[in-house]
Design a protein around this motif. Structure first.
Motif, mmCIF file in Angstrom:
data_model
loop_
_atom_site.group_PDB
_atom_site.id
_atom_site.type_symbol
_atom_site.label_atom_id
_atom_site.label_comp_id
_atom_site.label_asym_id
_atom_site.label_seq_id
_atom_site.Cartn_x
_atom_site.Cartn_y
_atom_site.Cartn_z
ATOM 1 N N TRP A 55 -28.270 -18.841 -14.907
ATOM 2 C CA TRP A 55 -29.567 -18.936 -14.229
ATOM 3 C C TRP A 55 -30.275 -20.224 -14.601
ATOM 4 O O TRP A 55 -30.818 -20.915 -13.738
ATOM 5 N N GLY A 56 -30.271 -20.539 -15.892
ATOM 6 C CA GLY A 56 -30.957 -21.747 -16.344
ATOM 7 C C GLY A 56 -30.365 -23.000 -15.738
ATOM 8 O O GLY A 56 -31.088 -23.899 -15.305
ATOM 9 N N ALA A 57 -29.033 -23.067 -15.678
ATOM 10 C CA ALA A 57 -28.368 -24.252 -15.130
ATOM 11 C C ALA A 57 -28.702 -24.441 -13.652
ATOM 12 O O ALA A 57 -28.966 -25.561 -13.194
ATOM 13 N N ILE A 60 -32.200 -25.901 -12.589
ATOM 14 C CA ILE A 60 -32.494 -27.313 -12.867
ATOM 15 C C ILE A 60 -32.009 -28.160 -11.686
ATOM 16 O O ILE A 60 -30.805 -28.188 -11.402
ATOM 17 N N PRO A 61 -32.910 -28.836 -10.993
ATOM 18 C CA PRO A 61 -32.488 -29.643 -9.836
ATOM 19 C C PRO A 61 -31.447 -30.686 -10.215
ATOM 20 O O PRO A 61 -31.593 -31.388 -11.218
ATOM 21 N N TYR A 62 -30.387 -30.746 -9.415
ATOM 22 C CA TYR A 62 -29.319 -31.744 -9.533
ATOM 23 C C TYR A 62 -28.469 -31.599 -10.796
ATOM 24 O O TYR A 62 -27.666 -32.470 -11.092
ATOM 25 N N TYR A 63 -28.621 -30.516 -11.509
ATOM 26 C CA TYR A 63 -27.785 -30.315 -12.685
ATOM 27 C C TYR A 63 -26.387 -29.826 -12.302
ATOM 28 O O TYR A 63 -25.384 -30.417 -12.745
ATOM 29 N N PRO A 64 -26.268 -28.779 -11.468
ATOM 30 C CA PRO A 64 -24.924 -28.384 -11.018
ATOM 31 C C PRO A 64 -24.288 -29.444 -10.129
ATOM 32 O O PRO A 64 -24.972 -30.153 -9.387
ATOM 33 N N ARG A 65 -22.992 -29.545 -10.189
ATOM 34 C CA ARG A 65 -22.267 -30.564 -9.439
ATOM 35 C C ARG A 65 -22.487 -30.429 -7.937
ATOM 36 O O ARG A 65 -22.630 -31.430 -7.233
#
Length: 220
Positions: A55-57, A60-65
């Protein structure tokens, strides 16, 4: 007109709230049962640690590939969802209605300028997602009229709300239209794709726990 308004923000609002909350609970129970039927061991590796990490990942905008691969979708998606969630809950006019009407609760209120900005963001997001469904081949392929109808359902409460606030066109008609549009959207949520507000976090919990606890890798 006053009697109609009192009915909309009183008895009808209670009915809408019951359908909305009851529908979400039903959707949650149905998806949980289906998940356990498809994978009887799902509850064994569903862990809070991996769920919260996932959920945390994804918050966060633009954190996941995948977000970095589709930057404009991410940009409009975050602004759209922030507006859809915050404006209906923290708009001053809504809180006053809840205090004096059906719910009798009081919350923090957002500044008027912020509500206007987020409303424009939601409307811009609806236009962006509609255009994307018409122009991007892989999205266009899985799109039908219901996808555009849902965007209209989402946009109408925000469009009529800002028109009523600035008294563009007939105020009395616009405020009634706004209330009805908002209530229609709430009723539709649990029984449409907008219901991802309940099953989206469930999917992330499932994938986060599987990838973190079983595959020992990330799900983003």
């Amino acid at each position: 007109m006053h009697d109609l308004y009192a009915f909309l923000v009183g008895p009808l609002m209670w009915a809408v709230a019951i359908v909305f909350i009851g529908g979400l609970v039903w959707r949650f129970v149905a998806i949980t049962r289906l998940a356990r039927k498809k994978d009887p061991y799902v509850m064994h590796y569903l862990k809070a640690k991996w769920t919260l990490r996932s959920w945390g990942a994804w918050l966060i905008p633009y954190y996941p590939r995948s977000m970095r691969m589709h930057p404009w979708v991410t940009f409009f998606g975050f602004l759209f969802h922030i507006g859809v969630i915050l404006v209906p809950i923290f708009l001053l006019a809504h809180i006053l209605m809840w205090e004096e009407g059906a719910l009798g609760i009081s919350l923090w209120t957002m500044p008027e300028w912020l509500a206007d900005v987020l409303t424009v963001c939601v409307l811009a997001g609806c236009v962006f997602f509609a255009a994307r469904r018409m122009t991007v081949n892989e999205v266009k392929y899985v799109t039908d009229w219901t996808d555009f109808a849902l965007l209209v359902v989402i946009a109408l409460p925000f469009l009529t709300g800002i028109l009523a606030h600035y008294q563009i066109f007939n105020y009395k008609f616009m405020i009634i239209f706004h209330i009805l549009a908002g209530q229609a959207a709430l009723v539709i949520v649990p029984f449409s794709r907008i219901g991802h507000m309940i099953y989206g976090p469930m999917v992330r919990a499932y994938l986060g726990s599987e990838f973190g606890g079983v595959r020992h890798t990330k799900d983003w």
